[in-house]
Write a protein that holds these residues in place. Structure first.
Motif, PDB file in Angstrom:
ATOM      1  N   LYS A  44     103.199  64.557  10.652  1.00  0.00           N
ATOM      2  CA  LYS A  44     102.715  66.158  10.581  1.00  0.00           C
ATOM      3  C   LYS A  44     102.136  65.965   8.870  1.00  0.00           C
ATOM      4  O   LYS A  44     102.907  65.602   7.691  1.00  0.00           O
ATOM      5  CB  LYS A  44     103.269  67.485  10.040  1.00  0.00           C
ATOM      6  CG  LYS A  44     103.863  67.434  12.351  1.00  0.00           C
ATOM      7  CD  LYS A  44     104.879  69.195  11.724  1.00  0.00           C
ATOM      8  CE  LYS A  44     104.084  70.185  11.022  1.00  0.00           C
ATOM      9  NZ  LYS A  44     105.141  71.164  11.425  1.00  0.00           N
ATOM     10  N   THR A  45     100.930  66.064   8.645  1.00  0.00           N
ATOM     11  CA  THR A  45      99.757  66.136   7.331  1.00  0.00           C
ATOM     12  C   THR A  45      99.122  67.431   7.458  1.00  0.00           C
ATOM     13  O   THR A  45      99.477  68.536   8.315  1.00  0.00           O
ATOM     14  CB  THR A  45      99.049  64.956   7.300  1.00  0.00           C
ATOM     15  OG1 THR A  45      98.287  65.803   8.251  1.00  0.00           O
ATOM     16  CG2 THR A  45      99.873  63.817   7.688  1.00  0.00           C
ATOM     17  N   TYR A  71      96.924  62.237  15.347  1.00  0.00           N
ATOM     18  CA  TYR A  71      97.517  62.537  17.090  1.00  0.00           C
ATOM     19  C   TYR A  71      97.203  61.892  18.009  1.00  0.00           C
ATOM     20  O   TYR A  71      97.382  60.894  19.068  1.00  0.00           O
ATOM     21  CB  TYR A  71      97.145  64.455  17.214  1.00  0.00           C
ATOM     22  CG  TYR A  71      97.249  64.532  18.867  1.00  0.00           C
ATOM     23  CD1 TYR A  71      98.303  64.684  19.216  1.00  0.00           C
ATOM     24  CD2 TYR A  71      95.729  64.607  19.287  1.00  0.00           C
ATOM     25  CE1 TYR A  71      98.554  64.763  20.244  1.00  0.00           C
ATOM     26  CE2 TYR A  71      96.644  65.250  20.722  1.00  0.00           C
ATOM     27  CZ  TYR A  71      97.417  65.063  21.425  1.00  0.00           C
ATOM     28  OH  TYR A  71      97.358  65.031  22.920  1.00  0.00           O
ATOM     29  N   PRO A  82     108.319  66.002   9.858  1.00  0.00           N
ATOM     30  CA  PRO A  82     107.719  67.124   8.758  1.00  0.00           C
ATOM     31  C   PRO A  82     107.793  66.183   8.004  1.00  0.00           C
ATOM     32  O   PRO A  82     106.944  66.667   7.203  1.00  0.00           O
ATOM     33  CB  PRO A  82     108.805  68.113   8.539  1.00  0.00           C
ATOM     34  CG  PRO A  82     109.731  68.472   9.783  1.00  0.00           C
ATOM     35  CD  PRO A  82     109.918  66.761  10.722  1.00  0.00           C
ATOM     36  N   ASP A  95     100.321  59.035  12.004  1.00  0.00           N
ATOM     37  CA  ASP A  95     100.041  60.682  11.276  1.00  0.00           C
ATOM     38  C   ASP A  95      98.609  61.131  11.725  1.00  0.00           C
ATOM     39  O   ASP A  95      98.420  62.384  11.820  1.00  0.00           O
ATOM     40  CB  ASP A  95      99.598  60.733   9.426  1.00  0.00           C
ATOM     41  CG  ASP A  95      97.776  60.152   9.691  1.00  0.00           C
ATOM     42  OD1 ASP A  95      97.506  60.188   8.795  1.00  0.00           O
ATOM     43  OD2 ASP A  95      97.977  58.561   9.925  1.00  0.00           O
ATOM     44  N   GLN A 106      96.177  68.297   8.807  1.00  0.00           N
ATOM     45  CA  GLN A 106      96.144  67.857  10.821  1.00  0.00           C
ATOM     46  C   GLN A 106      95.542  69.775  11.280  1.00  0.00           C
ATOM     47  O   GLN A 106      95.843  70.885  10.783  1.00  0.00           O
ATOM     48  CB  GLN A 106      96.979  67.949  10.981  1.00  0.00           C
ATOM     49  CG  GLN A 106      97.384  66.797  12.087  1.00  0.00           C
ATOM     50  CD  GLN A 106      99.242  65.834  12.349  1.00  0.00           C
ATOM     51  OE1 GLN A 106     100.350  66.673  11.654  1.00  0.00           O
ATOM     52  NE2 GLN A 106      99.046  64.907  12.107  1.00  0.00           N
ATOM     53  N   GLU A 155      99.755  70.183  17.633  1.00  0.00           N
ATOM     54  CA  GLU A 155     101.412  71.100  17.858  1.00  0.00           C
ATOM     55  C   GLU A 155     101.723  71.372  18.646  1.00  0.00           C
ATOM     56  O   GLU A 155     102.709  70.795  19.324  1.00  0.00           O
ATOM     57  CB  GLU A 155     101.742  71.946  16.312  1.00  0.00           C
ATOM     58  CG  GLU A 155     101.082  70.740  14.973  1.00  0.00           C
ATOM     59  CD  GLU A 155     102.490  71.798  13.843  1.00  0.00           C
ATOM     60  OE1 GLU A 155     102.795  72.224  13.917  1.00  0.00           O
ATOM     61  OE2 GLU A 155     101.691  71.398  12.610  1.00  0.00           O
ATOM     62  N   LEU A 181     107.596  65.434  16.508  1.00  0.00           N
ATOM     63  CA  LEU A 181     107.079  65.664  14.984  1.00  0.00           C
ATOM     64  C   LEU A 181     108.560  65.136  13.895  1.00  0.00           C
ATOM     65  O   LEU A 181     109.146  65.707  13.686  1.00  0.00           O
ATOM     66  CB  LEU A 181     106.475  66.980  15.061  1.00  0.00           C
ATOM     67  CG  LEU A 181     105.792  67.660  15.838  1.00  0.00           C
ATOM     68  CD1 LEU A 181     105.046  69.124  15.947  1.00  0.00           C
ATOM     69  CD2 LEU A 181     104.353  67.581  15.387  1.00  0.00           C
TER      70      LEU A 181
END
Length: 240
Positions: free
Chosen positions: A209-210, A191, A228, A189, A213, A218, A226
């Motif tokens: 994705k959180t 980057y 979801p 989670d 973030q 992105e 990515l």
């Protein structure tokens, strides 16, 4: 992408998350020892104490002579001090109890879709392992959460002697598995610690994705990398 053989997984906020905020847990435990501190104050103090300890003693201070248990006990006691707790005699007992409590599944819950996704990836034939910035309590937490059975091995930063984003922890996982980096992918989670660090080790990676973030990250991650939700992973990877 070549046919993947190995999936490595982050744990905290990827597969497991805390059931309730740290401050609330700390406040309840302290109350049992007759120490009364507000949960919100403890939340703020914990973030401050954790950051200071991490900056001063990275990766549980292993290279500076600390044990991970002492590292955490010090964080807990400093959290209470910063929140105004004055009962120094009670703090070591509170810290020891909290250290034990966080070894148990009672303070952790599985993220939505985690078990189902792990099961599906196993059915697809992937070998799987954990690569996590965590201490040696992790295998027990995973076992109590009924997740340990999905993994060939669990590599914590304490065991590896280095922490993400240091690519050496990923290289060690590849060495243990015997899988070349181009046939492995990491799921996490964060980057920097998960997505980018795994790629710097030559692996593929997927970013969950959180809500918290940074939006600008992105644009650095192709849409097909990515997630979801964890449930999206199997459709993005196929094993022939």
């Amino acid at each position: 992408m070549l046919r993947l053989q190995l999936l490595t997984w982050d744990v905290k906020d990827t597969l497991l998350r805390l059931r309730i905020p740290v401050g609330k847990t700390y406040a309840a435990e302290a109350q049992a020892f007759g120490v009364h501190v507000q949960a919100e104050a403890l939340n703020r103090s914990f973030r401050q104490a954790y950051k200071a300890q991490s900056d001063r003693f990275p990766n549980y201070g292993l290279s500076q002579g600390l044990t991970s248990k002492q590292w955490w006990v010090d964080v807990v006691m400093e959290t209470f001090r910063l929140s105004g707790a004055r009962d120094e005699k009670a703090l070591p007992s509170i810290a020891e109890k909290l250290y034990r409590d966080y070894s148990s599944k009672h303070n952790w819950e599985t993220l939505p879709g985690a078990k189902e996704t792990l099961q599906q990836c196993q059915r697809m034939g992937f070998r799987m392992a954990v690569v996590s910035n965590f201490d040696r309590r992790l295998p027990e937490i995973l076992a109590q959460s009924s997740l340990h059975k999905h993994f060939e091995f669990v590599l914590s930063s304490e065991d590896a002697g280095c922490a993400k984003p240091d690519r050496r922890i990923f290289l060690e996982a590849l060495r243990i598995s015997g899988v070349p980096p181009q046939l492995a992918a990491h799921v996490g989670d964060h980057y920097v610690n998960d997505y980018r660090a795994a790629r710097e080790a030559g692996m593929h990676s997927f970013l969950l994705k959180t809500a918290g973030q940074a939006a600008e990250w992105e644009t650095e991650v192709p849409k097909e990398h990515l997630l979801p939700s964890l449930a999206h992973l199997p459709s993005l990877i196929e094993k022939g």
